[in-house]
Scaffold this motif. Structure first.
Motif, PDB file in Angstrom:
ATOM      1  N   PHE A 298      38.714  30.371  32.831  1.00  0.00           N
ATOM      2  CA  PHE A 298      40.093  30.931  32.817  1.00  0.00           C
ATOM      3  C   PHE A 298      40.552  30.660  34.374  1.00  0.00           C
ATOM      4  O   PHE A 298      41.940  30.228  34.496  1.00  0.00           O
ATOM      5  N   CYS A 299      39.869  31.023  35.276  1.00  0.00           N
ATOM      6  CA  CYS A 299      40.272  31.053  36.813  1.00  0.00           C
ATOM      7  C   CYS A 299      40.697  29.559  37.202  1.00  0.00           C
ATOM      8  O   CYS A 299      41.694  29.328  37.875  1.00  0.00           O
ATOM      9  N   ALA A 300      40.212  28.529  36.530  1.00  0.00           N
ATOM     10  CA  ALA A 300      40.462  27.261  36.882  1.00  0.00           C
ATOM     11  C   ALA A 300      41.558  26.951  36.389  1.00  0.00           C
ATOM     12  O   ALA A 300      42.417  26.171  36.917  1.00  0.00           O
ATOM     13  N   MET A 301      42.029  27.241  35.195  1.00  0.00           N
ATOM     14  CA  MET A 301      43.292  27.099  34.427  1.00  0.00           C
ATOM     15  C   MET A 301      44.467  27.848  34.746  1.00  0.00           C
ATOM     16  O   MET A 301      45.536  27.558  34.512  1.00  0.00           O
ATOM     17  N   LEU A 302      44.049  29.135  35.584  1.00  0.00           N
ATOM     18  CA  LEU A 302      45.440  30.010  35.954  1.00  0.00           C
ATOM     19  C   LEU A 302      46.445  29.286  36.354  1.00  0.00           C
ATOM     20  O   LEU A 302      47.631  29.739  36.151  1.00  0.00           O
ATOM     21  N   PRO A 303      46.251  28.330  37.619  1.00  0.00           N
ATOM     22  CA  PRO A 303      47.521  27.842  38.040  1.00  0.00           C
ATOM     23  C   PRO A 303      48.414  27.227  37.092  1.00  0.00           C
ATOM     24  O   PRO A 303      49.710  27.312  37.098  1.00  0.00           O
ATOM     25  N   GLU A 304      47.630  26.264  36.251  1.00  0.00           N
ATOM     26  CA  GLU A 304      48.558  25.581  35.320  1.00  0.00           C
ATOM     27  C   GLU A 304      49.098  26.438  34.206  1.00  0.00           C
ATOM     28  O   GLU A 304      50.166  26.280  33.737  1.00  0.00           O
ATOM     29  N   TYR A 305      48.352  27.316  33.844  1.00  0.00           N
ATOM     30  CA  TYR A 305      48.607  28.299  32.698  1.00  0.00           C
ATOM     31  C   TYR A 305      49.843  29.077  33.441  1.00  0.00           C
ATOM     32  O   TYR A 305      50.857  29.599  32.680  1.00  0.00           O
ATOM     33  N   ALA A 306      49.856  29.580  34.644  1.00  0.00           N
ATOM     34  CA  ALA A 306      50.978  30.383  35.173  1.00  0.00           C
ATOM     35  C   ALA A 306      52.194  29.526  35.129  1.00  0.00           C
ATOM     36  O   ALA A 306      53.343  29.970  35.202  1.00  0.00           O
ATOM     37  N   THR A 307      52.185  28.093  35.369  1.00  0.00           N
ATOM     38  CA  THR A 307      53.352  27.302  35.398  1.00  0.00           C
ATOM     39  C   THR A 307      53.928  26.823  33.933  1.00  0.00           C
ATOM     40  O   THR A 307      54.888  27.351  33.806  1.00  0.00           O
ATOM     41  N   LYS A 308      52.910  26.547  33.128  1.00  0.00           N
ATOM     42  CA  LYS A 308      53.391  26.097  31.966  1.00  0.00           C
ATOM     43  C   LYS A 308      53.720  27.181  30.951  1.00  0.00           C
ATOM     44  O   LYS A 308      54.350  27.132  30.095  1.00  0.00           O
ATOM     45  N   GLY A 309      52.880  28.508  31.314  1.00  0.00           N
ATOM     46  CA  GLY A 309      53.456  29.490  30.376  1.00  0.00           C
ATOM     47  C   GLY A 309      54.388  30.324  31.054  1.00  0.00           C
ATOM     48  O   GLY A 309      54.757  31.545  30.466  1.00  0.00           O
ATOM     49  N   HIS A 310      55.151  29.932  32.100  1.00  0.00           N
ATOM     50  CA  HIS A 310      56.355  30.631  32.599  1.00  0.00           C
ATOM     51  C   HIS A 310      55.714  32.006  33.195  1.00  0.00           C
ATOM     52  O   HIS A 310      56.481  33.181  32.651  1.00  0.00           O
ATOM     53  N   GLY A 311      54.575  31.911  33.768  1.00  0.00           N
ATOM     54  CA  GLY A 311      53.802  33.391  34.041  1.00  0.00           C
ATOM     55  C   GLY A 311      54.990  34.238  34.691  1.00  0.00           C
ATOM     56  O   GLY A 311      55.509  33.821  36.008  1.00  0.00           O
ATOM     57  N   GLU A 312      54.882  35.577  34.374  1.00  0.00           N
ATOM     58  CA  GLU A 312      55.618  36.555  35.240  1.00  0.00           C
ATOM     59  C   GLU A 312      55.213  36.800  36.623  1.00  0.00           C
ATOM     60  O   GLU A 312      53.785  36.988  36.897  1.00  0.00           O
ATOM     61  N   GLY A 313      56.090  36.655  37.517  1.00  0.00           N
ATOM     62  CA  GLY A 313      55.483  36.612  38.981  1.00  0.00           C
ATOM     63  C   GLY A 313      54.578  35.610  39.318  1.00  0.00           C
ATOM     64  O   GLY A 313      53.791  35.736  40.107  1.00  0.00           O
ATOM     65  N   PHE A 314      54.672  34.459  38.733  1.00  0.00           N
ATOM     66  CA  PHE A 314      53.751  33.330  38.682  1.00  0.00           C
ATOM     67  C   PHE A 314      52.283  33.823  38.765  1.00  0.00           C
ATOM     68  O   PHE A 314      51.412  33.152  39.232  1.00  0.00           O
ATOM     69  N   MET A 315      52.221  34.856  37.989  1.00  0.00           N
ATOM     70  CA  MET A 315      50.889  35.402  37.810  1.00  0.00           C
ATOM     71  C   MET A 315      50.005  35.891  39.031  1.00  0.00           C
ATOM     72  O   MET A 315      48.725  35.818  39.012  1.00  0.00           O
ATOM     73  N   HIS A 316      50.887  36.221  40.139  1.00  0.00           N
ATOM     74  CA  HIS A 316      50.245  36.728  41.239  1.00  0.00           C
ATOM     75  C   HIS A 316      49.180  37.946  40.646  1.00  0.00           C
ATOM     76  O   HIS A 316      48.341  38.253  41.416  1.00  0.00           O
ATOM     77  N   ASP A 317      49.963  38.753  39.982  1.00  0.00           N
ATOM     78  CA  ASP A 317      49.224  40.252  39.694  1.00  0.00           C
ATOM     79  C   ASP A 317      47.798  39.776  39.053  1.00  0.00           C
ATOM     80  O   ASP A 317      46.895  40.357  39.348  1.00  0.00           O
ATOM     81  N   THR A 318      47.669  38.877  38.005  1.00  0.00           N
ATOM     82  CA  THR A 318      46.842  38.388  37.455  1.00  0.00           C
ATOM     83  C   THR A 318      45.612  38.015  38.517  1.00  0.00           C
ATOM     84  O   THR A 318      44.495  38.129  38.543  1.00  0.00           O
ATOM     85  N   ALA A 319      46.004  36.793  39.499  1.00  0.00           N
ATOM     86  CA  ALA A 319      45.115  36.637  40.505  1.00  0.00           C
ATOM     87  C   ALA A 319      44.479  37.772  41.294  1.00  0.00           C
ATOM     88  O   ALA A 319      43.309  37.722  41.605  1.00  0.00           O
ATOM     89  N   MET A 320      45.508  38.622  41.739  1.00  0.00           N
ATOM     90  CA  MET A 320      45.052  39.816  42.391  1.00  0.00           C
ATOM     91  C   MET A 320      43.777  40.491  41.623  1.00  0.00           C
ATOM     92  O   MET A 320      42.671  41.098  42.381  1.00  0.00           O
ATOM     93  N   LEU A 321      44.164  40.880  40.329  1.00  0.00           N
ATOM     94  CA  LEU A 321      42.959  41.560  39.563  1.00  0.00           C
ATOM     95  C   LEU A 321      41.851  40.886  39.581  1.00  0.00           C
ATOM     96  O   LEU A 321      40.818  41.355  39.673  1.00  0.00           O
ATOM     97  N   LEU A 322      41.804  39.629  38.991  1.00  0.00           N
ATOM     98  CA  LEU A 322      40.466  38.931  38.867  1.00  0.00           C
ATOM     99  C   LEU A 322      39.987  38.673  40.385  1.00  0.00           C
ATOM    100  O   LEU A 322      38.640  38.773  40.378  1.00  0.00           O
ATOM    101  N   GLY A 323      40.735  38.516  41.576  1.00  0.00           N
ATOM    102  CA  GLY A 323      40.057  38.381  42.811  1.00  0.00           C
ATOM    103  C   GLY A 323      39.514  39.721  43.022  1.00  0.00           C
ATOM    104  O   GLY A 323      37.953  39.676  43.631  1.00  0.00           O
ATOM    105  N   SER A 324      40.022  40.962  42.610  1.00  0.00           N
ATOM    106  CA  SER A 324      39.182  42.045  42.846  1.00  0.00           C
ATOM    107  C   SER A 324      37.879  42.302  42.114  1.00  0.00           C
ATOM    108  O   SER A 324      36.814  43.115  42.480  1.00  0.00           O
ATOM    109  N   LEU A 325      37.808  41.806  41.045  1.00  0.00           N
ATOM    110  CA  LEU A 325      36.780  41.767  39.866  1.00  0.00           C
ATOM    111  C   LEU A 325      35.594  40.813  40.202  1.00  0.00           C
ATOM    112  O   LEU A 325      34.534  40.588  39.715  1.00  0.00           O
ATOM    113  N   GLY A 326      35.865  39.791  41.320  1.00  0.00           N
ATOM    114  CA  GLY A 326      34.963  38.671  41.753  1.00  0.00           C
ATOM    115  C   GLY A 326      35.232  37.318  41.519  1.00  0.00           C
ATOM    116  O   GLY A 326      34.667  36.363  41.454  1.00  0.00           O
ATOM    117  N   TRP A 327      36.466  37.450  40.852  1.00  0.00           N
ATOM    118  CA  TRP A 327      37.184  35.776  40.409  1.00  0.00           C
ATOM    119  C   TRP A 327      36.078  35.316  39.411  1.00  0.00           C
ATOM    120  O   TRP A 327      35.937  35.844  38.454  1.00  0.00           O
TER     121      TRP A 327
END
Length: 307
Positions: A225-254
């Motif tokens: 999931f972390c490997a595909m997140l940048p492309e998912y954020a772009t092609k899935g029209h991610g809200e806020g470019f999915m920075h919230d999801t990156a912040m959350l996963l970063g706090s959990l150990g990525w």
């Protein structure tokens, strides 16, 4: 010291507020509201004193920012959807001490972050909607974090999340919850079609993408999931470019995170977008998998604004 006690991805769809009001939409988002109430119950049971919200409606063009004013109170109308959220009252306390500590630790770890504790800046509805249901009695202190980041790397947002966890665990005397307030796919229905898509995803492709993401979260496929997140954020029209999801996963150990998502409110559609309430169990981590500064500037995706 302190503890990151709960982490969750939460919806903030404005139709939750409409769901409270008399009319055709009355009661139609009760499942999402109930999910917020359940997350609030869990936070209380864990002894959480402060909720930190990664808000995908707070747009910033440089640096990361925390709104940690001592108090907020007012009446809010959405500039984006004033026919959905109009004259909604809010009020709760902030946590300036923790906000300054979070910003200091993030900046020391190379992610420049500013804390705003003496400010007239009001929270956006990515914070206000969850707090309406989770914090109606003002039980929790609240900090809002900018997560609609137009010129930022997702890797830096992951590092921000980890730095915030370290700040809590090493320097704070209390228990904290992190909420990523944003959707999965976020392709709004085209103008004029919103009523038709009130309870539908914009396209079968986006729904399939979201379904696969939820499956990955439930089965713990975090490396993929972390490997595909940048492309998912772009092609899935991610809200806020999915920075919230990156912040959350970063706090959990990525990508080294080893928990499995607990789905509190099952995946649902709202105005073409994909939504969920999901709790991510907090497990021991050392942060070694979180992207390093040089990697973030050399090779990662940048969240370019959509046209």
């Amino acid at each position: 010291m302190g503890q990151l006690a709960l982490a969750a991805k939460v919806t903030h769809v404005p139709s939750m507020y409409l769901s409270e009001l008399p009319g055709d939409r009355h009661g139609t988002r009760q499942d999402a509201i109930d999910g917020h109430l359940e997350i609030s119950r869990r936070c209380r049971a864990l002894g959480v004193d402060t909720i930190v919200v990664f808000d995908t409606h707070w747009l910033v063009n440089a640096n990361y920012h925390l709104n940690c004013a001592p108090q907020w109170a007012g009446t809010y109308t959405s500039n984006e959807l004033p026919h959905f959220i109009s004259n909604m009252e809010y009020g709760f306390s902030g946590n300036p001490e923790l906000g300054r500590l979070l910003a200091k630790t993030c900046s020391e770890q190379g992610v420049e972050t500013l804390a705003h504790d003496a400010t007239t800046l009001a929270p956006e509805y990515g914070t206000l909607v969850p707090m309406r249901y989770m914090n109606a009695d003002k039980h929790f202190k609240v900090i809002s974090v900018s997560a609609l980041c137009t010129s930022h790397y997702l890797n830096d947002s992951a590092r921000l999340g980890w730095a915030m966890r370290e700040a809590v665990e090493k320097h704070y005397d209390g228990k904290v919850a992190f909420l990523a307030s944003g959707s999965l796919s976020h392709r709004f229905a085209q103008n004029g079609l919103a009523p038709e898509f009130a309870f539908k995803i914009w396209s079968p492709l986006l729904e399939k993408m979201d379904d696969e993401v939820v499956r990955m979260w439930k089965s713990g496929d975090w490396s993929d999931f972390c490997a595909m997140l940048p492309e998912y954020a772009t092609k899935g029209h991610g809200e806020g470019f999915m920075h919230d999801t990156a912040m959350l996963l970063g706090s959990l150990g990525w990508s080294a995170y080893d928990g499995r998502a607990d789905i509190v409110t099952p995946y649902f559609a709202a105005s073409g977008t994909g939504q969920i309430n999901a709790v991510f169990p907090v497990t021991p981590q050392d942060g070694q998998a979180v992207p390093q500064p040089e990697a973030s500037r050399a090779g990662s995706y940048r969240a370019f604004p959509r046209i």
